[in-house]
Each structure stands twice: as structure tokens, then as C-alpha cells.
Scaffold this motif. Structure first.
Motif, PDB file in Angstrom:
ATOM      1  N   GLY A   1      14.700  79.958  48.855  1.00  0.00           N
ATOM      2  CA  GLY A   1      14.621  80.748  50.075  1.00  0.00           C
ATOM      3  C   GLY A   1      15.543  81.950  50.022  1.00  0.00           C
ATOM      4  O   GLY A   1      16.767  81.802  49.936  1.00  0.00           O
ATOM      5  N   LEU A   2      14.978  83.140  50.117  1.00  0.00           N
ATOM      6  CA  LEU A   2      15.799  84.346  50.078  1.00  0.00           C
ATOM      7  C   LEU A   2      16.731  84.412  51.272  1.00  0.00           C
ATOM      8  O   LEU A   2      17.895  84.806  51.149  1.00  0.00           O
ATOM      9  N   ARG A   3      16.253  84.028  52.459  1.00  0.00           N
ATOM     10  CA  ARG A   3      17.107  84.063  53.649  1.00  0.00           C
ATOM     11  C   ARG A   3      18.205  83.008  53.555  1.00  0.00           C
ATOM     12  O   ARG A   3      19.319  83.216  54.040  1.00  0.00           O
TER      13      ARG A   3
ATOM     14  N   ALA B   1      25.626  68.639  44.901  1.00  0.00           N
ATOM     15  CA  ALA B   1      24.636  69.659  44.556  1.00  0.00           C
ATOM     16  C   ALA B   1      23.450  69.427  45.474  1.00  0.00           C
ATOM     17  O   ALA B   1      22.898  68.324  45.522  1.00  0.00           O
ATOM     18  N   LEU B   2      23.077  70.439  46.230  1.00  0.00           N
ATOM     19  CA  LEU B   2      22.002  70.333  47.208  1.00  0.00           C
ATOM     20  C   LEU B   2      20.886  71.307  46.870  1.00  0.00           C
ATOM     21  O   LEU B   2      21.102  72.307  46.184  1.00  0.00           O
ATOM     22  N   ALA B   3      19.696  71.012  47.384  1.00  0.00           N
ATOM     23  CA  ALA B   3      18.592  71.966  47.346  1.00  0.00           C
ATOM     24  C   ALA B   3      18.135  72.209  48.771  1.00  0.00           C
ATOM     25  O   ALA B   3      17.949  71.253  49.532  1.00  0.00           O
ATOM     26  N   LEU B   4      17.977  73.469  49.135  1.00  0.00           N
ATOM     27  CA  LEU B   4      17.457  73.847  50.441  1.00  0.00           C
ATOM     28  C   LEU B   4      16.185  74.651  50.227  1.00  0.00           C
ATOM     29  O   LEU B   4      16.200  75.659  49.512  1.00  0.00           O
ATOM     30  N   SER B   5      15.103  74.190  50.815  1.00  0.00           N
ATOM     31  CA  SER B   5      13.856  74.944  50.707  1.00  0.00           C
ATOM     32  C   SER B   5      13.939  76.195  51.571  1.00  0.00           C
ATOM     33  O   SER B   5      14.841  76.346  52.407  1.00  0.00           O
TER      34      SER B   5
ATOM     35  N   THR C   1      15.985  75.345  57.668  1.00  0.00           N
ATOM     36  CA  THR C   1      16.923  75.258  56.539  1.00  0.00           C
ATOM     37  C   THR C   1      17.857  76.468  56.525  1.00  0.00           C
ATOM     38  O   THR C   1      19.007  76.355  56.102  1.00  0.00           O
ATOM     39  N   TRP C   2      17.368  77.603  56.998  1.00  0.00           N
ATOM     40  CA  TRP C   2      18.230  78.790  57.126  1.00  0.00           C
ATOM     41  C   TRP C   2      19.346  78.528  58.138  1.00  0.00           C
ATOM     42  O   TRP C   2      20.505  78.878  57.902  1.00  0.00           O
ATOM     43  N   VAL C   3      19.012  77.898  59.273  1.00  0.00           N
ATOM     44  CA  VAL C   3      20.047  77.543  60.250  1.00  0.00           C
ATOM     45  C   VAL C   3      21.058  76.589  59.620  1.00  0.00           C
ATOM     46  O   VAL C   3      22.272  76.735  59.798  1.00  0.00           O
ATOM     47  N   LEU C   4      20.570  75.624  58.857  1.00  0.00           N
ATOM     48  CA  LEU C   4      21.466  74.695  58.161  1.00  0.00           C
ATOM     49  C   LEU C   4      22.373  75.459  57.198  1.00  0.00           C
ATOM     50  O   LEU C   4      23.582  75.171  57.115  1.00  0.00           O
ATOM     51  N   ALA C   5      21.817  76.424  56.488  1.00  0.00           N
ATOM     52  CA  ALA C   5      22.619  77.212  55.545  1.00  0.00           C
ATOM     53  C   ALA C   5      23.720  77.982  56.263  1.00  0.00           C
ATOM     54  O   ALA C   5      24.852  78.080  55.766  1.00  0.00           O
TER      55      ALA C   5
ATOM     56  N   THR D   1       6.674  84.880  49.146  1.00  0.00           N
ATOM     57  CA  THR D   1       5.631  84.643  50.149  1.00  0.00           C
ATOM     58  C   THR D   1       5.982  85.392  51.440  1.00  0.00           C
ATOM     59  O   THR D   1       7.094  85.903  51.585  1.00  0.00           O
ATOM     60  N   PRO D   2       5.057  85.455  52.426  1.00  0.00           N
ATOM     61  CA  PRO D   2       5.371  86.091  53.702  1.00  0.00           C
ATOM     62  C   PRO D   2       6.558  85.477  54.434  1.00  0.00           C
ATOM     63  O   PRO D   2       7.197  86.135  55.252  1.00  0.00           O
ATOM     64  N   SER D   3       6.850  84.203  54.156  1.00  0.00           N
ATOM     65  CA  SER D   3       7.986  83.550  54.809  1.00  0.00           C
ATOM     66  C   SER D   3       9.258  83.618  53.971  1.00  0.00           C
ATOM     67  O   SER D   3      10.208  82.859  54.198  1.00  0.00           O
ATOM     68  N   ASP D   4       9.287  84.535  52.990  1.00  0.00           N
ATOM     69  CA  ASP D   4      10.457  84.764  52.140  1.00  0.00           C
ATOM     70  C   ASP D   4      10.828  83.567  51.280  1.00  0.00           C
ATOM     71  O   ASP D   4      12.003  83.317  50.990  1.00  0.00           O
ATOM     72  N   ALA D   5       9.818  82.805  50.858  1.00  0.00           N
ATOM     73  CA  ALA D   5      10.012  81.740  49.880  1.00  0.00           C
ATOM     74  C   ALA D   5       9.668  82.268  48.492  1.00  0.00           C
ATOM     75  O   ALA D   5       8.774  83.105  48.334  1.00  0.00           O
ATOM     76  N   LEU D   6      10.384  81.781  47.497  1.00  0.00           N
ATOM     77  CA  LEU D   6      10.061  82.080  46.109  1.00  0.00           C
ATOM     78  C   LEU D   6       9.302  80.877  45.551  1.00  0.00           C
ATOM     79  O   LEU D   6       9.809  79.758  45.567  1.00  0.00           O
ATOM     80  N   VAL D   7       8.086  81.118  45.081  1.00  0.00           N
ATOM     81  CA  VAL D   7       7.212  80.026  44.662  1.00  0.00           C
ATOM     82  C   VAL D   7       6.541  80.374  43.344  1.00  0.00           C
ATOM     83  O   VAL D   7       6.673  81.475  42.819  1.00  0.00           O
ATOM     84  N   GLY D   8       5.796  79.412  42.816  1.00  0.00           N
ATOM     85  CA  GLY D   8       5.003  79.656  41.619  1.00  0.00           C
ATOM     86  C   GLY D   8       5.617  79.048  40.371  1.00  0.00           C
ATOM     87  O   GLY D   8       6.629  78.323  40.425  1.00  0.00           O
TER      88      GLY D   8
END
Length: 265
Positions: A129-131, A98-102, A107-111, A152-159
């Protein structure tokens, strides 16, 4: 060397390369750290450079402590280095994890690499990360868990929603992309993203930070964590020698990734 001569050298360095680091100027000029900082302060007072953490940049360079470019803009930066870093990080991915990718471009390239390699199945991937989620969508035997949250502007889900989701999860390893990296650790320009990144670190048994060499010396508004919370740091071989020395002592494992001729430029 007279003060005026030193300042001319500093100004020439900034104009030639867009930036100059205090550590490099100390060596080049043969003077103390304090002397270089005074010279930079004087040049900044005259409007010829802008002071930043660790050095000086051209006066028209936008501030990066709170500047958060969008995903598409960042995706084209240091492409070959990001590919090399992601390829090196892929060695720590094993079937059944089980992994987590920010969120982030590296990290998108890794995905995308994970999605393309069926030998790594099965996997569960948690991401804010949506991407990243899009890259893994449709890959057989890869279960993707999106945290939810505010975009966020970089397509992260935060908060708070993202943070609460991560608080109840446990993963084998988090792969964390960062905005900046300095002697104290990784940073981001977004306060909410820093909190969610910290939650990604806390939910993992081990954490790998992915950062190309241009991130060194870039300082975002919010600190994510200290080096004592990072197990592995993967950077490209363009990292300066002094930075390598510092980081090798700060983390358990420093991996230097080298681009190959076929990597995107």
C-alpha cells in the motif's frame, strides 16, 4: 400476506434504506428464503430494484462486484468505525515483529497509529500500500518494505512483481483490509489484487482481517481466501446479529470494536 403486499414491503425497504437483505426480509415477512428471492426477481424484472448477492438494491446503485473507488473516496466512509477497528488491531502489534499491512483505508489508519506510538519499536512492515508506506515514512525504528508492482485505483501495488516479493518473505502477522465480506470469506473487485492479497496471507504466521460492518454482504469479483485461513477478524459493533453468529463460528477470534466519542465521523 399476498405477493403484491410482500413486494410493496420489499420495495419500501429498498427505497428507505437503499438496500434490503434476504435474511432480514425472511424474518420481517415471515416467509421462506425462496419466496423472498422470487419476489426480488419479479421486482428486478420490472426494473424497480437490482438483484445483488444476498438481497436487492436500488436500481441506480452502481455495481460493486467490479467497482473500485479510489483511496480518497473510501477514506471518508465509516471513519469512526475504521478508527475503532484499527485501535483494536493495534493490540496485536508488538516490538520486534515483522508485519505485513495490505493496501486499504483501515490498514492506513492502523499504520498512522503505529507511526504515532514509539513503544512499538522496532518494527519491520511489509506493505503493498502506497498510502500505508507514506504513513510510516520517517517513523523511527520502523523499516518499511514496499513490494513493488502495478498501481491500482486504490493505491495498491499488485501483480507478479508484488506476488514474487511476498513469496520470499515471512512475517509474524498480516493485517488485511478487504472490499467485501460474505459467508464464504473476504473479496475484492480486482483480480490482481486478490492474488496479491492471497500472497500476503500465505507469507504470514497469522492473519487479521479488518472490515467495518458495511463490508458484510458486499461481494467483489474475486475471492481472497476462506475463513479457515483467517485467525482474527476485527469488525465494528454495528455488525448485524446474524452476521456475528456466522463469523464467530467461522474464525478463531472475532473482535467487535466500538467507536468512542472522540473518533472522527
Amino acid at each position: 400476506m399476498l405477493a403484491t403486499q410482500r413486494r410493496e414491503r420489499i420495495l419500501a425497504e429498498v427505497r428507505a434504506h437503499g438496500a434490503a437483505r434476504v435474511a432480514d426480509l425472511v424474518v420481517a415477512l415471515g416467509v421462506s428464503d425462496m419466496t423472498v428471492r422470487r419476489d426480488i426477481a419479479e421486482l428486478a424484472r420490472e426494473g424497480l430494484v437490482r438483484r445483488v448477492h444476498g438481497g436487492a438494491v436500488a436500481p441506480d446503485t452502481p455495481s460493486r462486484s467490479t467497482d473500485e473507488p479510489g483511496f480518497e473516496a473510501k477514506r471518508t466512509w465509516s471513519s469512526a468505525q475504521k478508527t475503532a477497528i484499527a485501535r483494536a488491531a493495534l493490540a496485536d502489534v508488538e516490538p520486534g515483529q515483522a508485519l505485513a499491512l495490505s493496501a486499504g483505508t483501515t490498514t492506513w489508519v492502523l499504520a498512522t497509529m503505529i507511526a504515532a506510538d514509539p513503544t512499538l519499536r522496532p518494527l519491520t512492515v511489509v506493505t503493498n500500500g502506497l498510502r500505508v508506506a507514506d504513513a510510516l515514512h520517517g517513523a523511527d525504528d520502523v523499516e518499511v518494505v514496499l513490494t513493488g508492482g502495478t498501481r491500482t485505483p486504490s493505491d495498491a501495488l499488485v501483480g507478479p512483481v508484488a506476488d514474487a516479493t511476498l513469496a520470499d518473505l515471512r512475517v509474524d502477522r498480516t493485517f488485511l483490509g478487504v472490499h467485501g465480506l460474505d459467508a464464504d470469506g473476504p473479496t475484492t473487485p480486482n483480480l490482481a489484487e486478490a492474488a496479491t492479497d492471497r500472497a500476503l496471507v500465505r507469507c504470514a504466521a497469522a492473519t487479521t482481517v479488518l472490515a467495518d460492518h458495511t463490508k458484510w454482504g458486499t461481494v467483489g469479483l474475486a475471492r481472497i481466501c476462506g475463513f479457515d485461513e483467517i485467525d482474527t477478524l476485527v469488525v465494528d459493533a454495528g455488525l448485524a446479529d446474524d452476521a456475528r453468529t456466522h463469523l464467530a463460528a467461522a474464525v478463531d477470534r472475532l473482535v467487535l470494536a466500538r467507536p468512542t466519542p472522540g473518533d472522527p465521523q
